[in-house]
Design a protein around this motif. Structure first.
Motif, PDB file in Angstrom:
ATOM      1  N   ASP A 160     136.780  83.332  16.240  1.00 55.55           N
ATOM      2  CA  ASP A 160     136.034  84.494  16.352  1.00 55.55           C
ATOM      3  C   ASP A 160     137.068  85.718  16.679  1.00 55.55           C
ATOM      4  O   ASP A 160     136.565  86.865  16.993  1.00 55.55           O
ATOM      5  CB  ASP A 160     135.117  84.418  17.491  1.00 55.55           C
ATOM      6  CG  ASP A 160     133.713  83.950  16.866  1.00 55.55           C
ATOM      7  OD1 ASP A 160     133.685  84.091  15.733  1.00 55.55           O
ATOM      8  OD2 ASP A 160     132.905  83.373  17.574  1.00 55.55           O
ATOM      9  N   ARG A 161     138.439  85.442  16.929  1.00 52.25           N
ATOM     10  CA  ARG A 161     139.226  86.660  17.122  1.00 52.25           C
ATOM     11  C   ARG A 161     140.786  86.446  16.838  1.00 52.25           C
ATOM     12  O   ARG A 161     141.189  85.263  16.354  1.00 52.25           O
ATOM     13  CB  ARG A 161     139.285  86.765  18.893  1.00 52.25           C
ATOM     14  CG  ARG A 161     140.112  85.469  19.481  1.00 52.25           C
ATOM     15  CD  ARG A 161     140.120  85.863  20.746  1.00 52.25           C
ATOM     16  NE  ARG A 161     141.018  85.062  21.792  1.00 52.25           N
ATOM     17  CZ  ARG A 161     141.484  85.591  22.919  1.00 52.25           C
ATOM     18  NH1 ARG A 161     141.024  86.583  23.425  1.00 52.25           N
ATOM     19  NH2 ARG A 161     142.373  84.765  23.400  1.00 52.25           N
ATOM     20  N   MET A 210     141.093  91.567  18.424  1.00 53.16           N
ATOM     21  CA  MET A 210     139.913  91.942  17.741  1.00 53.16           C
ATOM     22  C   MET A 210     138.890  90.861  18.024  1.00 53.16           C
ATOM     23  O   MET A 210     139.375  89.496  17.945  1.00 53.16           O
ATOM     24  CB  MET A 210     140.022  91.949  16.166  1.00 53.16           C
ATOM     25  CG  MET A 210     141.084  92.989  15.625  1.00 53.16           C
ATOM     26  SD  MET A 210     141.058  93.186  13.893  1.00 53.16           S
ATOM     27  CE  MET A 210     139.451  94.067  13.550  1.00 53.16           C
ATOM     28  N   PHE A 252     135.705  89.151  16.239  1.00 47.64           N
ATOM     29  CA  PHE A 252     134.678  89.264  15.089  1.00 47.64           C
ATOM     30  C   PHE A 252     133.458  89.221  15.166  1.00 47.64           C
ATOM     31  O   PHE A 252     132.555  89.813  14.679  1.00 47.64           O
ATOM     32  CB  PHE A 252     135.280  88.312  14.059  1.00 47.64           C
ATOM     33  CG  PHE A 252     136.808  88.437  13.430  1.00 47.64           C
ATOM     34  CD1 PHE A 252     137.196  89.559  13.124  1.00 47.64           C
ATOM     35  CD2 PHE A 252     137.670  87.060  13.660  1.00 47.64           C
ATOM     36  CE1 PHE A 252     138.716  89.516  12.856  1.00 47.64           C
ATOM     37  CE2 PHE A 252     138.671  87.385  13.346  1.00 47.64           C
ATOM     38  CZ  PHE A 252     139.300  88.642  12.868  1.00 47.64           C
ATOM     39  N   SER A 253     133.053  88.208  16.154  1.00 44.95           N
ATOM     40  CA  SER A 253     131.623  88.103  16.552  1.00 44.95           C
ATOM     41  C   SER A 253     131.118  89.356  17.009  1.00 44.95           C
ATOM     42  O   SER A 253     129.753  89.995  16.850  1.00 44.95           O
ATOM     43  CB  SER A 253     131.383  86.900  17.389  1.00 44.95           C
ATOM     44  OG  SER A 253     132.155  86.882  18.532  1.00 44.95           O
ATOM     45  N   HIS A 293     132.353  92.739  16.940  1.00 47.36           N
ATOM     46  CA  HIS A 293     133.045  93.678  15.974  1.00 47.36           C
ATOM     47  C   HIS A 293     133.544  94.657  17.189  1.00 47.36           C
ATOM     48  O   HIS A 293     133.263  95.842  17.318  1.00 47.36           O
ATOM     49  CB  HIS A 293     131.890  94.415  15.487  1.00 47.36           C
ATOM     50  CG  HIS A 293     131.663  93.633  14.014  1.00 47.36           C
ATOM     51  ND1 HIS A 293     130.662  92.756  13.859  1.00 47.36           N
ATOM     52  CD2 HIS A 293     132.348  93.399  13.189  1.00 47.36           C
ATOM     53  CE1 HIS A 293     130.593  92.352  12.633  1.00 47.36           C
ATOM     54  NE2 HIS A 293     131.786  92.822  12.187  1.00 47.36           N
ATOM     55  N   ARG A 294     134.350  94.239  18.145  1.00 47.71           N
ATOM     56  CA  ARG A 294     135.239  95.053  19.089  1.00 47.71           C
ATOM     57  C   ARG A 294     136.730  94.925  18.817  1.00 47.71           C
ATOM     58  O   ARG A 294     137.104  93.859  18.384  1.00 47.71           O
ATOM     59  CB  ARG A 294     134.906  94.495  20.332  1.00 47.71           C
ATOM     60  CG  ARG A 294     133.403  94.683  20.548  1.00 47.71           C
ATOM     61  CD  ARG A 294     133.024  94.217  22.070  1.00 47.71           C
ATOM     62  NE  ARG A 294     133.360  95.158  23.286  1.00 47.71           N
ATOM     63  CZ  ARG A 294     133.146  95.139  24.491  1.00 47.71           C
ATOM     64  NH1 ARG A 294     132.424  93.864  24.898  1.00 47.71           N
ATOM     65  NH2 ARG A 294     133.502  96.045  25.379  1.00 47.71           N
ATOM     66  N   LEU A 296     132.039 100.038  11.132  1.00 48.09           N
ATOM     67  CA  LEU A 296     131.970  98.605  10.688  1.00 48.09           C
ATOM     68  C   LEU A 296     133.279  98.323   9.256  1.00 48.09           C
ATOM     69  O   LEU A 296     133.804  97.540   9.314  1.00 48.09           O
ATOM     70  CB  LEU A 296     130.768  98.189   9.926  1.00 48.09           C
ATOM     71  CG  LEU A 296     130.581  96.746   9.431  1.00 48.09           C
ATOM     72  CD1 LEU A 296     130.814  95.746  10.663  1.00 48.09           C
ATOM     73  CD2 LEU A 296     129.234  96.416   9.036  1.00 48.09           C
ATOM     74  N   PHE A 319     136.642  98.182  10.704  1.00 50.78           N
ATOM     75  CA  PHE A 319     136.912  97.246  11.558  1.00 50.78           C
ATOM     76  C   PHE A 319     137.276  96.082  10.114  1.00 50.78           C
ATOM     77  O   PHE A 319     138.037  95.254  10.516  1.00 50.78           O
ATOM     78  CB  PHE A 319     135.615  96.861  12.134  1.00 50.78           C
ATOM     79  CG  PHE A 319     135.672  95.339  13.208  1.00 50.78           C
ATOM     80  CD1 PHE A 319     135.913  95.529  14.430  1.00 50.78           C
ATOM     81  CD2 PHE A 319     135.502  94.208  12.591  1.00 50.78           C
ATOM     82  CE1 PHE A 319     136.331  94.559  15.120  1.00 50.78           C
ATOM     83  CE2 PHE A 319     135.782  93.053  13.256  1.00 50.78           C
ATOM     84  CZ  PHE A 319     136.072  93.223  14.512  1.00 50.78           C
ATOM     85  N   LYS A 320     136.316  95.872   9.313  1.00 54.75           N
ATOM     86  CA  LYS A 320     136.657  94.896   8.336  1.00 54.75           C
ATOM     87  C   LYS A 320     138.199  95.283   7.796  1.00 54.75           C
ATOM     88  O   LYS A 320     138.752  94.499   7.291  1.00 54.75           O
ATOM     89  CB  LYS A 320     135.481  95.095   7.058  1.00 54.75           C
ATOM     90  CG  LYS A 320     134.454  94.418   7.649  1.00 54.75           C
ATOM     91  CD  LYS A 320     133.270  94.448   6.451  1.00 54.75           C
ATOM     92  CE  LYS A 320     131.966  93.789   6.972  1.00 54.75           C
ATOM     93  NZ  LYS A 320     130.943  94.121   6.032  1.00 54.75           N
ATOM     94  N   SER A 348     140.623  93.922   9.841  1.00 57.14           N
ATOM     95  CA  SER A 348     140.659  92.327  10.216  1.00 57.14           C
ATOM     96  C   SER A 348     141.358  92.109   8.810  1.00 57.14           C
ATOM     97  O   SER A 348     142.199  90.907   8.865  1.00 57.14           O
ATOM     98  CB  SER A 348     139.255  92.040  10.581  1.00 57.14           C
ATOM     99  OG  SER A 348     138.521  92.416   9.228  1.00 57.14           O
TER     100      SER A 348
END
Ligand code: CA
Length: 234
Positions: A137-138, A146, A148-149, A151-152, A164, A167-168, A171
Motif C-alpha cells: 500500500d505504499r 506515498m 495508495f490506500s 491517497h496521501r 487524484l 497522485f496517480k 505513483s
C-alpha cells in the motif's frame, strides 16, 4: 503504543514500567528530563508520562520545552503530580500537559487515562508515520512517502495535497523510476482515458511539479516520448 516515562524515583519508575507493560504498552524510562527532546527524538514515543518534581529540570520546564519544539509540540503528555492540591493540577494543565494523575495512582486508572488520551490525540497521524505499514500500500522513495490506500503523499514529512490524477501520475512515475513513462501509459494508467490530449497531460504534470517543489525537478521531460522520475543526484 509506546509510552515514555520520566521519573526520578527508581521504585516508582519500575512500578510504572511494569504496570504499563502489563497493560500492553511498550515503555522507555528515564530518570530525568535533562535531554527530553533528544530522548523523544530517539525513542519516538506516542505519549509522555512525566513526573512533576524532577532534579535539574522540573516537569513543568520539560513540558514547556516539548510544547515549544518544532516536531513534538502536540505529543500527548500526562503529568504525574506528587501533590494533590488544586494549584498543582491547574499548573500542569496550564503549562500544556493534556492530563495529570496524582500519586498514589491506581494502575487501571492510569492505563485508562493513557488510552483515552491516545485516542483523542492526533499526534503521529499527520506525518508520514500515518502511512500504511503494508508494503503493497505504499512507496517510500528517497524523501517521498506515498500511501495508495489513503491517497496521501508526504515530502520531507510534509503532506502535499494532490488531486487524484496528480497522485496517480506520481505513483506511476515512482513505480518505474529511472525509466521513461510514455504518454500512452500515462493516459491509460494515470488518467484512465486514452483520448486525453498531450496538452491535458502537460497541465497535470506542470501542476504536480509545482506542488512537489524541489522533488518536482526530478521529473524529467523526455522530449517526444514522455516523462521519467530520476532519483536525486548524489
Ligand atoms: Ca520526583
Amino acid at each position: 503504543m509506546k509510552v515514555m516515562v520520566v521519573e526520578d524515583e527508581r521504585d516508582i519508575r519500575d512500578i510504572l514500567k511494569n504496570l504499563l507493560e502489563e497493560e500492553g504498552f511498550q515503555v522507555v524510562a528515564f530518570e530525568n528530563g535533562m535531554n527530553i527532546l533528544e530522548d523523544i527524538r530517539v525513542n519516538q514515543p506516542d505519549l509522555l508520562l512525566l513526573d512533576q518534581i524532577l532534579p535539574g529540570k522540573t516537569g513543568v520546564e520539560a513540558v514547556r520545552e516539548v510544547r515549544g519544539s518544532e516536531f513534538f509540540a502536540t505529543l500527548p503528555i500526562i503529568m504525574v503530580t506528587g501533590l494533590s492540591g488544586e494549584d498543582e493540577k491547574v499548573n500542569a494543565l496550564d503549562v500544556g500537559a493534556d492530563d495529570y494523575v496524582t500519586k498514589p495512582f491506581y494502575p487501571k486508572e492510569l492505563a485508562a487515562r493513557i488510552k483515552a488520551l491516545a485516542r483523542r490525540s492526533s499526534f503521529g497521524q499527520e506525518g508520514p508515520g500515518a502511512a500504511s505499514k503494508d508494503p503493497k500500500d505504499r512507496i517510500v522513495r528517497e524523501n517521498i512517502v506515498m500511501d495508495f490506500s489513503a491517497h496521501r503523499v508526504w515530502v520531507d514529512e510534509i503532506e502535499i495535497a494532490l488531486t487524484l490524477t496528480e497522485f496517480k501520475i506520481l505513483s506511476e512515475l515512482l513505480k518505474q523510476s529511472g525509466q521513461v513513462l510514455t504518454r500512452e501509459k500515462l493516459r491509460e494508467r494515470a488518467l484512465g482515458n486514452l483520448n486525453v490530449t498531450d496538452r491535458t497531460i502537460d497541465v497535470h504534470m506542470a501542476s504536480l511539479r509545482k506542488k512537489l517543489g524541489e522533488v518536482g525537478n526530478r521529473i524529467e521531460t523526455v522530449r517526444g516520448v514522455g516523462y521519467r522520475y530520476a532519483d536525486r543526484q548524489g
